[in-house]
Design an enzyme around this catalytic site. Sequence first.
Site, PDB file in Angstrom:
ATOM      1  N   SER A 350       0.672  -1.162   0.001  1.00 34.26           N
ATOM      2  CA  SER A 350      -0.274  -0.084  -0.023  1.00 34.26           C
ATOM      3  C   SER A 350       0.680   1.320  -0.006  1.00 34.26           C
ATOM      4  O   SER A 350       1.443   1.683  -0.910  1.00 34.26           O
ATOM      5  CB  SER A 350      -1.020   0.099   1.272  1.00 34.26           C
ATOM      6  OG  SER A 350      -1.844   0.977   1.252  1.00 34.26           O
ATOM      7  N   LYS A 376      -0.575  -3.973  -3.633  1.00 38.18           N
ATOM      8  CA  LYS A 376      -2.004  -3.314  -3.542  1.00 38.18           C
ATOM      9  C   LYS A 376      -2.082  -2.088  -4.011  1.00 38.18           C
ATOM     10  O   LYS A 376      -1.283  -1.096  -3.609  1.00 38.18           O
ATOM     11  CB  LYS A 376      -2.137  -3.244  -1.842  1.00 38.18           C
ATOM     12  CG  LYS A 376      -3.388  -2.587  -1.620  1.00 38.18           C
ATOM     13  CD  LYS A 376      -3.710  -2.598  -0.119  1.00 38.18           C
ATOM     14  CE  LYS A 376      -5.084  -1.925   0.234  1.00 38.18           C
ATOM     15  NZ  LYS A 376      -5.125  -0.705   0.043  1.00 38.18           N
TER      16      LYS A 376
END
Length: 470
Positions: A350, A376
């Site tokens: 992320s 991600k």
Amino acid sequence: MIEKAKRGAVAVSLAATLFLEPFGTGDAEARERLVRAPLAQTPELQDTQRVMIEAWNLIRTTYVDPSFNHVDWDNELAVRLRSVATSESVEEGQRQLKDLVSDLGDVYTRWMPANTYQEFLTDSINSEVQGVGLLIASDPVSGKHLVLSPIQGGPAALAGIQSGDEIVRVNGAVLASSEDVGKALRGKQGTNVELEIARQVPGEVGMSGRPTEDARLERKKYRLKRQRVAMSPVFATALHTDDDRTVGYIRALQFSKALSTDMSKAIKQLAMEGSEGYILDLRNNPGGLVTSALDVAGLFLDSSAHPTIFSVSGRGTAGHGDLQDVKLEGDAHALSEAPLTVLVNSQSASASEILAGALKDNKRAAVIGDSKTFGKARIQSVFELADGSGLFVTVAKYLTPAGTDINLTGITPSMPCALSPGGRRNLHSSIPVAPGLVGGDASVLQELETDPCVLKALDVDLAASSRPAA
């Protein structure tokens, strides 16, 4: 980013039957389409229906995929509203709300009850929790609950739980979400919790370090005593070589509001100790706030040059899906222009990937690691609903500055951790300047002095700092 949900986005008539008309659409046929469902008989369940409509509409207007992953979103609402109307309890009605959001099939878009959401907000602000010291997340491919990182010095780390372990059961129960797992692991200091994990047999690695479906797993059970675990986002120390060279080492545990401030202090202190370069360790960092990644990028990149940090695409961007560059704003200069290396592994996810991708593609840092990152490339907004519960919605997808889509594939490091012949150095560490791993500082320092990725990064930094300026 946390924001209050907007009110009045849909028209609802609370009579014997709910009539819901999509609001603000330019499609005449859609404007005429009504969602009909019976009104619940109790005020409490009626409130649940209102919150369900609120959540449904936020997803309808902000979700990254306007087809809702090919789900009939209007019909889903009607079905769930009817189920709430016949529910025998508020808890049963709220399960329908959770199932409505889950019907999208997106593990990152989820609903969180009010008490769990308030714990999430508290954990985002506080630097200490009572639990076993695990950072966890659900794998977007398998849905399994994976350990991203045990906090050094915490009960889980001391017991031998490792990054990549799958959490199978907590206190004998199989839990539906990573939030449920986190809630079960937290508790009063001194109390016990039983944990069952599945660990992949060494040597069997799937995409981005995830276990393959047919990988052999071994099961282990742990009985852990909860304690207070420090969650300071930064650990930093100066690494000294036998030939009097110094490189600053900074480990970022997660991207919280305090990260850039604490990291700025660490960089300044390490510079005073004579650091010729810096190692930014993002291994096992699960991510966090996108704004925090932008702030940290500004410590190593000149904002005045307005470099692109990532490119985003979503229903809220201009052109409804066109790419929009997210750049550093302002006229500030980087806090340091010294050589920089970034360490990553398969659990760097992320916001970690946003930062690593930005520093790599802007040619500010070499990214070092023996595996690709987690993969991600989706961004969520967090909305607080009328009853205090939370709604996490995937609102955008992003590409790195070079235009690479890393979703489910991850960032490929610039180089592996393997040392060149004769490249190993003897190291010793100074007292941590930003001790973010209470109870684990000594073990961390010991690990750093023999960590091949750290030693590789140190060689790269020192070689760069020895080159004459161009």
